[in-house]
Write a protein that holds these residues in place. Structure first.
Motif, PDB file in Angstrom:
ATOM      1  N   VAL A  10      -3.511   4.879   0.480  1.00  0.00           N
ATOM      2  CA  VAL A  10      -4.020   4.684   1.839  1.00  0.00           C
ATOM      3  C   VAL A  10      -4.336   6.029   2.470  1.00  0.00           C
ATOM      4  O   VAL A  10      -5.343   6.207   3.154  1.00  0.00           O
ATOM      5  CB  VAL A  10      -2.968   3.939   2.688  1.00  0.00           C
ATOM      6  CG1 VAL A  10      -3.463   3.799   4.119  1.00  0.00           C
ATOM      7  CG2 VAL A  10      -2.682   2.583   2.090  1.00  0.00           C
ATOM      8  N   VAL A  18      -1.767   1.273   9.348  1.00  0.00           N
ATOM      9  CA  VAL A  18      -1.739   0.465   8.116  1.00  0.00           C
ATOM     10  C   VAL A  18      -0.967  -0.843   8.352  1.00  0.00           C
ATOM     11  O   VAL A  18      -1.425  -1.920   7.982  1.00  0.00           O
ATOM     12  CB  VAL A  18      -1.084   1.261   6.965  1.00  0.00           C
ATOM     13  CG1 VAL A  18      -0.887   0.384   5.738  1.00  0.00           C
ATOM     14  CG2 VAL A  18      -1.954   2.461   6.617  1.00  0.00           C
ATOM     15  N   PRO A  73       0.837  -1.220   0.000  1.00  0.00           N
ATOM     16  CA  PRO A  73       0.000   0.000   0.000  1.00  0.00           C
ATOM     17  C   PRO A  73       0.865   1.261   0.000  1.00  0.00           C
ATOM     18  O   PRO A  73       2.036   1.211   0.385  1.00  0.00           O
ATOM     19  CB  PRO A  73      -0.794  -0.115   1.297  1.00  0.00           C
ATOM     20  CG  PRO A  73      -0.034  -1.050   2.149  1.00  0.00           C
ATOM     21  CD  PRO A  73       0.693  -1.985   1.240  1.00  0.00           C
TER      22      PRO A  73
END
Lengths: 147, 509
Positions: free
Chosen positions: A119, A138, A97
């Motif tokens: 993200v 995350v 990500p």
């Protein structure tokens, strides 16, 4: 391919792409202090280098474990922009990500970043705590700790 | 008013002429009728009296005839009847009043009617009728009727006609003065006043002339015309105002776009150092930096602050453009100086920098400091775009061209400086933005994107231009055009290149 990040079962492997030396040093320093394994690169081409073979055959390598758990990239960099990297990678499985940092925080940039699956997007100047919190959030949700 | 007088004068004169002709014709007709009447009366009377006289002369002699004549004369006061002798005049005083020459037909026995003057000089109608012959002479009845009363009547008639004419003229004159003023003079003066109002631009006050006559119609037409004029005037003004509004909006939008791009440029240029400063300071404040690393952190903070100061100073330069201080110089000296100044930079980057161009004088009137800044900017851009081993060629010359700002103007001589590199070139999508403030394709720290924007502005202020051709991966050529001036360079030492410290301002943006 031996990645030093793999040998340390730390909080996660972060790739930082930022062309401003001071900004890059600061990001790396802050992330390392929080226990992340940080790899730095100074422009878009080097960022692509780090993503390696996966870019050439994303479908083939999509189940291979990725070298990084998260990418933090500046949007405007010499060579290839962070947004272009985002657009080129996020449509495939297996890429880490991305969190984008931008100084041109206009609505269009945010919309495109969101559309291609960033993200988060941070507008400069931003609070480092916010960025670190996002990184933590995350990485806590991804299964990197298994490696 | 004068027009009305003229019109009525002509009309009255016409009427007077017709009346005069009519009077004359009437008098002539009257005279003819009266003459015919008088002749007839005279003939009837003469016929009756002469018949009687012949009878009397045959029956009783001349004395009796004269007696009869006296009686008739008494009964007819308007005519005079006499017995006269023609032929041998003899002693008898009874001579005709008309000369005997005119009476020859009478001698032949014919009745003769004629007009002549009598003894008193009056115009009379004479009737001679032969009565009786006596030897060589002829006794004739002379009937004379004076025509003087007829003349008097004619005079009275003419006088009457003259009076009528005078009355007519007087009335017409009065009518001309009064009615001409009311019907013609007044509306005309209103019309003239209205026309003057329109001339002054006053279309509002309507012309008030009522009635179905021509002036009324003219007034209506003028009022309608003024209305239409006012309307189209208003329309033109409205359109003009709308155009100005649109232009202002466009300018405003243009300003907003510039402000927008400036704002995002500032955000980009200041955002990163601000972030670094803020985070470093925080790390130090929270004691998270080891003691021995604090000085280095502080140096970083200072460097970032200086970076921001430079950006802000450039911004201020951009916003507050200095007024031009023009002097006449040979542009070749500017190019020489800048090339000399930048050769070390080129060498450091492994780029060959050369100046190409003849020896002829290229006189221009320029702000030396600002123009050095422009040339420096173009050359530094070329050096930065060139790969190691590349070459940057600065070429000088002149050309005849039309000013770019006004392509309709006459072509004049321009000094032309071009800077060519074989570097990365400018991507097609970036080319329209090259002169935008804060637009840059350089790496961080190499440029703020203000340099070309400022250079472009300075060239324009000098009545010149900057244009470029570029092909990605093949290189670019930027050209600067400046108006060339005739004549020798001024002797003013301040215009010379030596001793001038302006090059310090010629920094790379």
């Amino acid at each position: 391919m031996i990645n030093p990040g793999r040998e340390r079962d730390d909080r996660g492997r972060v790739l930082v792409a930022e062309d401003d030396v001071e900004m890059r040093r600061l990001l790396a320093q802050s992330l390392r202090k929080d226990g992340y394994d940080v790899t730095e690169c100074g422009d878009g081409f080097r960022l692509l280098d780090k993503l390696g073979d996966r870019l050439l055959a994303p479908e083939v390598l999509k189940h291979e474990p990725a070298d990084y758990d998260l990418i933090i990239s500046d949007i405007r960099m010499p060579g290839v922009t962070g947004l272009s990297v985002l657009e080129g990678t996020q449509m495939f499985e297996g890429f880490p990500p991305m969190i984008l940092i931008t100084a041109f925080g206009d609505e269009e940039t945010h919309a495109r970043a969101e559309q291609f699956g960033a993200v988060a997007v941070f507008d400069k100047p931003f609070e480092f705590e916010d960025l670190l919190a996002k990184v933590h959030e995350v990485l806590a949700a991804t299964p990197h700790a298994k490696h | 008013m004068r027009l009305a007088l003229k019109l009525i004068s002509v009309t009255v004169l016409g009427i007077a002429l017709v009346l005069a002709i009519d009077t004359f014709a009437s008098v002539r007709r009257d005279i003819t009728l009266f003459n015919a009447d008088a002749r007839h009366d005279s003939q009837v009377l003469g016929s009756a009296v002469s018949t009687m006289l012949r009878d009397v002369v045959r029956g009783g002699g001349q004395a009796r005839a004269l007696e009869l004549l006296r009686e008739v004369n008494a009964a007819q006061p308007s005519v005079e009847l006499r017995w006269v002798w023609l032929g041998e005049p003899g002693e008898d005083p009874s001579q005709p009043q008309v000369s005997s020459k005119e009476l020859e037909p009478v001698l032949k026995g014919e009745n003769t009617l004629l007009t002549a003057k009598n003894h008193s000089g009056q115009e009379c109608l004479f009737n001679y009728l032969p009565i009786a012959r006596e030897g060589q002479r002829l006794g004739v009845l002379e009937i004379s009727e004076p025509l003087t009363h007829l003349e008097a009547e004619h005079r009275a008639f003419i006088l009457r006609e003259a009076l009528v004419m005078a009355g007519l003229i007087a009335f017409s004159g009065l009518a001309a003065v009064v009615l001409g003023a009311v019907w013609v003079g007044w509306p005309l003066s209103r019309l003239i006043e209205k026309v003057r109002c329109v001339g002054r631009g006053d279309l509002a006050s309507p012309l008030r002339i009522r009635g179905r006559h021509e002036f009324g119609e003219l007034a209506l037409a003028i009022n309608t015309m003024c209305g239409q004029l006012a309307e189209s005037h208003e329309k033109v003004e409205r359109e003009h105002a709308a155009r100005i509004r649109t232009l202002q909006q466009l300018r405003h939008a243009d300003r907003l776009t510039t402000v927008g791009s400036l704002a995002s440029g500032i955000a980009h240029e200041l955002g990163t150092p601000l972030n670094v400063i803020s985070a470093r300071a925080k790390l130090i404040a929270e004691g998270e930096v080891p003691q021995d690393e604090i000085p280095e952190n502080a140096r970083t903070i200072r460097a970032q602050a200086q970076r921001m100061t430079t950006i802000i100073r450039q911004l201020l330069d951009f916003a507050r453009r200095r007024p031009l201080t023009k002097t006449q110089v040979d542009f070749r000296e500017v190019a020489d100086h800048v090339v000399d100044l930048l050769s070390p930079l080129a060498r450091k980057r492994g780029v060959t920098l050369s100046l190409d161009g003849g020896a002829e004088r290229l006189s221009t009137r320029i702000d030396l400091g600002q123009m050095e800044q422009v040339v420096t900017n173009l050359v530094v851009n070329a050096i930065q775009a060139s790969p190691p081993g590349g070459a940057v060629v600065v070429a000088l010359g002149h050309e005849r061209a039309r000013p770019r700002a006004d392509p309709t103007a006459a072509a004049t001589d321009y000094v032309r400086l071009s800077v060519e590199d074989h570097g990365t070139g400018i991507a097609a999508e970036d080319q329209p933005r090259v002169f935008e403030p804060f637009f840059t394709t350089k790496d961080i720290g190499e440029g703020t994107g203000l340099g070309l924007s400022i250079a472009h502005g300075i060239a324009q202020e000098h009545g010149g231009w900057i244009e470029f051709e570029s092909e990605p991966e093949r290189g670019s050529r930027f050209s600067l055009g400046l108006p060339m001036v005739e004549g020798a360079l001024a002797d003013d030492p301040s215009t010379g290149f030596q001793g001038n410290d302006n090059h310090e301002r010629g920094g790379v943006r």
